[in-house]
Design an enzyme around this catalytic site. Structure first.
Site, PDB file in Angstrom:
ATOM      1  N   TYR A  52      -8.730   4.669   8.372  1.00 36.38           N
ATOM      2  CA  TYR A  52      -8.970   4.965   9.796  1.00 36.38           C
ATOM      3  C   TYR A  52     -10.047   6.045   9.850  1.00 36.38           C
ATOM      4  O   TYR A  52     -10.131   6.879   8.940  1.00 36.38           O
ATOM      5  CB  TYR A  52      -7.697   5.530  10.439  1.00 36.38           C
ATOM      6  CG  TYR A  52      -6.521   4.592  10.521  1.00 36.38           C
ATOM      7  CD1 TYR A  52      -5.664   4.412   9.431  1.00 36.38           C
ATOM      8  CD2 TYR A  52      -6.230   3.900  11.685  1.00 36.38           C
ATOM      9  CE1 TYR A  52      -4.568   3.556   9.514  1.00 36.38           C
ATOM     10  CE2 TYR A  52      -5.127   3.048  11.770  1.00 36.38           C
ATOM     11  CZ  TYR A  52      -4.315   2.885  10.689  1.00 36.38           C
ATOM     12  OH  TYR A  52      -3.224   2.036  10.760  1.00 36.38           O
ATOM     13  N   TYR A  71       4.851   6.063  10.069  1.00 33.71           N
ATOM     14  CA  TYR A  71       3.952   4.926   9.839  1.00 33.71           C
ATOM     15  C   TYR A  71       4.691   3.806   9.096  1.00 33.71           C
ATOM     16  O   TYR A  71       4.574   2.629   9.454  1.00 33.71           O
ATOM     17  CB  TYR A  71       2.740   5.386   9.020  1.00 33.71           C
ATOM     18  CG  TYR A  71       1.613   4.371   8.972  1.00 33.71           C
ATOM     19  CD1 TYR A  71       1.638   3.313   8.076  1.00 33.71           C
ATOM     20  CD2 TYR A  71       0.534   4.458   9.843  1.00 33.71           C
ATOM     21  CE1 TYR A  71       0.611   2.381   8.040  1.00 33.71           C
ATOM     22  CE2 TYR A  71      -0.497   3.538   9.807  1.00 33.71           C
ATOM     23  CZ  TYR A  71      -0.449   2.495   8.899  1.00 33.71           C
ATOM     24  OH  TYR A  71      -1.455   1.564   8.873  1.00 33.71           O
ATOM     25  N   LYS A  74       2.020  -0.784  15.148  1.00 33.35           N
ATOM     26  CA  LYS A  74       3.433  -0.851  15.518  1.00 33.35           C
ATOM     27  C   LYS A  74       3.843  -2.054  16.364  1.00 33.35           C
ATOM     28  O   LYS A  74       5.042  -2.338  16.461  1.00 33.35           O
ATOM     29  CB  LYS A  74       3.794   0.416  16.312  1.00 33.35           C
ATOM     30  CG  LYS A  74       3.820   1.657  15.448  1.00 33.35           C
ATOM     31  CD  LYS A  74       4.834   1.538  14.320  1.00 33.35           C
ATOM     32  CE  LYS A  74       4.777   2.715  13.383  1.00 33.35           C
ATOM     33  NZ  LYS A  74       5.523   2.463  12.146  1.00 33.35           N
ATOM     34  N   HIS A 118       0.840  -1.194   0.000  1.00 33.60           N
ATOM     35  CA  HIS A 118       0.000   0.000   0.000  1.00 33.60           C
ATOM     36  C   HIS A 118       0.878   1.247   0.000  1.00 33.60           C
ATOM     37  O   HIS A 118       1.818   1.351   0.773  1.00 33.60           O
ATOM     38  CB  HIS A 118      -0.887   0.039   1.253  1.00 33.60           C
ATOM     39  CG  HIS A 118      -2.043  -0.911   1.210  1.00 33.60           C
ATOM     40  ND1 HIS A 118      -3.249  -0.571   0.651  1.00 33.60           N
ATOM     41  CD2 HIS A 118      -2.169  -2.176   1.644  1.00 33.60           C
ATOM     42  CE1 HIS A 118      -4.086  -1.600   0.753  1.00 33.60           C
ATOM     43  NE2 HIS A 118      -3.454  -2.580   1.343  1.00 33.60           N
ATOM     44  N   PRO A 163      -2.834  -0.535  19.087  1.00 34.82           N
ATOM     45  CA  PRO A 163      -2.648  -0.925  17.678  1.00 34.82           C
ATOM     46  C   PRO A 163      -2.915   0.203  16.674  1.00 34.82           C
ATOM     47  O   PRO A 163      -2.694   0.035  15.486  1.00 34.82           O
ATOM     48  CB  PRO A 163      -3.636  -2.073  17.492  1.00 34.82           C
ATOM     49  CG  PRO A 163      -4.571  -1.999  18.627  1.00 34.82           C
ATOM     50  CD  PRO A 163      -3.901  -1.285  19.733  1.00 34.82           C
TER      51      PRO A 163
END
Ligand code: FAS
Ligand code: PHB
Length: 388
Positions: A200, A383, A296, A72, A292
């Site tokens: 998200y 990220y 990570k 992604h 979560p």
């Protein structure tokens, strides 16, 4: 039995450490409490930092990862009702991330353990660490009703948040930093096609996340009360809540279906300092827990193992400095990652009892991210994983 490194726990941290040490000529014995099927049956993380992908490739675990993983270049954040924020980490940080479930990582590690004939002893109980401040530490445990003993040079505590290793550091030598969040994540798996991107969402009803495991297996989460049990959440209630928390243009894309797995996980941040004591070295969830939200947990376990395995290799080559500095080295990334995961959790959840001011600050953060490429670059580089 005798070995160079006794490893407690055969989750991702322990199994990966044993494999890397073996490939670098260092013997280990892994002592695992559960059965192999039990470990393989756990549904956990879903996202690999590119740094983790490169490490797994470097030890020969790249083939299935690239064949079945889904690369992604961005994730989306829904907020303010129908706003959508793109975090384009390939463009902003020069790296993608890989959606590849922890279950598959564990399968790959165990397949490599078989191929390379690693010594993992499953279904071990009553594990105890002994003489960890001497040059002759050892581990005792019970398996098949018999007490066993492993003499070793070093012990690696990879036994997760409920393990025994962290407690082997005396209370007066161990500092625990902790933040418990006043909510949990209700997660489901459904045999439906996932959204094209991870999404998200921060919504007045709470947090939601749309993720994946493969082209016909989706992973979804909604923020829920810590008082909830899975029995409080029928599939209908779950889908209604999830769709209500997503921007409309994304909710329209969700394919609903029956859940084949449903579980609730509490969210916590935790760090144990130091990550070493005598000849005991902690790695993974044994040393730290992250919510979560930042994807990570698994990646930080892999990073610890990178530092610890490099330190063991140097030590056996006659260079003790890296092993002496392991805790200091690993904690730099741990604290950076714990902060990022905490920050993402505050940004994307609604906290029970928070003020309207808190929510306005959250909306300003999200509006600033929408306006500022620099702000988005900051999320992007964290990220996908900072270089080791
Ligand atoms: P693990 O806990 O995976 O492994 C520790 C091993 O030690 C286990 O196999 C255990 O059986 C064994 N053990 C424990 N005590 C022992 C003893 N006394 N003797 C011998 N063996 C012992 N991370 C994400 O990035 N995204 C997520 O969505 C996510 N979801 C999660 C959901 C849940 C319910 C949990 C618990 C964790 C989740 N995580 C998530 C974090 C997770 O992926 C961990 O970070 C990752 O499993 C860490 O790997 P290990 O350090 O190997 O610990
Ligand atoms: C998952 O796919 O389980 C997942 C993805 C991203 C997260 C947390 C969990 O931040």
């Amino acid at each position: 039995m005798k070995t160079q490194v006794a490893i407690i726990g055969a989750g991702p941290a322990g199994a990966l450490l044993s494999l890397i040490l073996h490939q670098r000529g260092i013997e280990s014995i892994v002592i695992e409490r559960q059965s192999k099927p039990y470990v393989l049956d756990r549904i956990r993380a879903g996202v690999l930092e590119w740094t983790s992908v490169e490490l797994l490739e470097s030890i020969g675990l790249g083939e299935r990862l690239h064949a079945e993983g889904h690369r992604h270049d961005q994730v989306k954040i829904g907020w303010g009702g129908n706003e959508i924020l793109d975090i384009e980490f390939q463009k902003l940080a020069g790296k993608p991330m890989m959606a590849y479930g922890q279950t598959k990582v564990q399968e790959d590690l165990y397949a490599a353990a078989e191929r390379e004939n690693l010594n993992i002893i499953f279904e071990s109980s009553d594990v105890e660490l002994h003489d960890i401040t001497t040059d002759s530490p050892y581990v005792t445990f019970t398996t098949n009703g018999e007490t066993q003993r492993v003499d070793c040079d070093f012990i690696a505590g990879c036994d997760g948040q409920h393990g025994v290793s962290r407690k082997a550091i005396p209370d007066n030598k161990r500092t625990e930093f902790e933040r418990a969040y006043p909510f949990g994540w209700l997660g489901i798996l459904s045999e439906t096609p996932p959204l094209p991107h991870l999404l998200y969402a921060n919504n007045e009803k709470g947090f939601a996340l749309c993720s994946e495991r493969n082209p016909m297996l989706s992973r979804y989460y909604v923020q829920c009360s810590l008082d909830d049990t899975v029995d409080d959440w029928s599939d209908d209630r779950f889908w209604t809540e999830l769709l209500a928390r997503l921007p409309e243009s994304q909710a329209e894309l969700v394919v609903t279906g029956p859940s084949i797995e449903k579980s609730i996980a509490p969210l916590r941040s935790e760090v144990i300092e130091p990550m070493q004591y005598g000849n005991l070295f902690l790695a993974g969830d044994a040393a730290h827990i992250v919510p979560p939200t930042g994807a990570k947990g698994l990646n930080l376990a892999i990073a610890d193992v990178h530092y610890l395995s490099e330190a063991f290799v140097a030590r056996y080559a006659g260079e003790p400095a890296k092993l002496a500095a392991y805790s200091e080295t690993a904690l730099k990334r741990v604290w950076s990652t714990v902060r990022f995961s905490w920050w993402m959790t505050v940004l994307l959840h609604r906290f029970p009892g928070e003020s309207s001011f808190d929510q306005r600050m959250r909306e300003e953060d999200l509006a600033y991210l929408t306006r500022s490429e620099s702000a988005r670059r900051s999320i992007a580089e964290q990220y996908v994983g900072l270089d080791y």
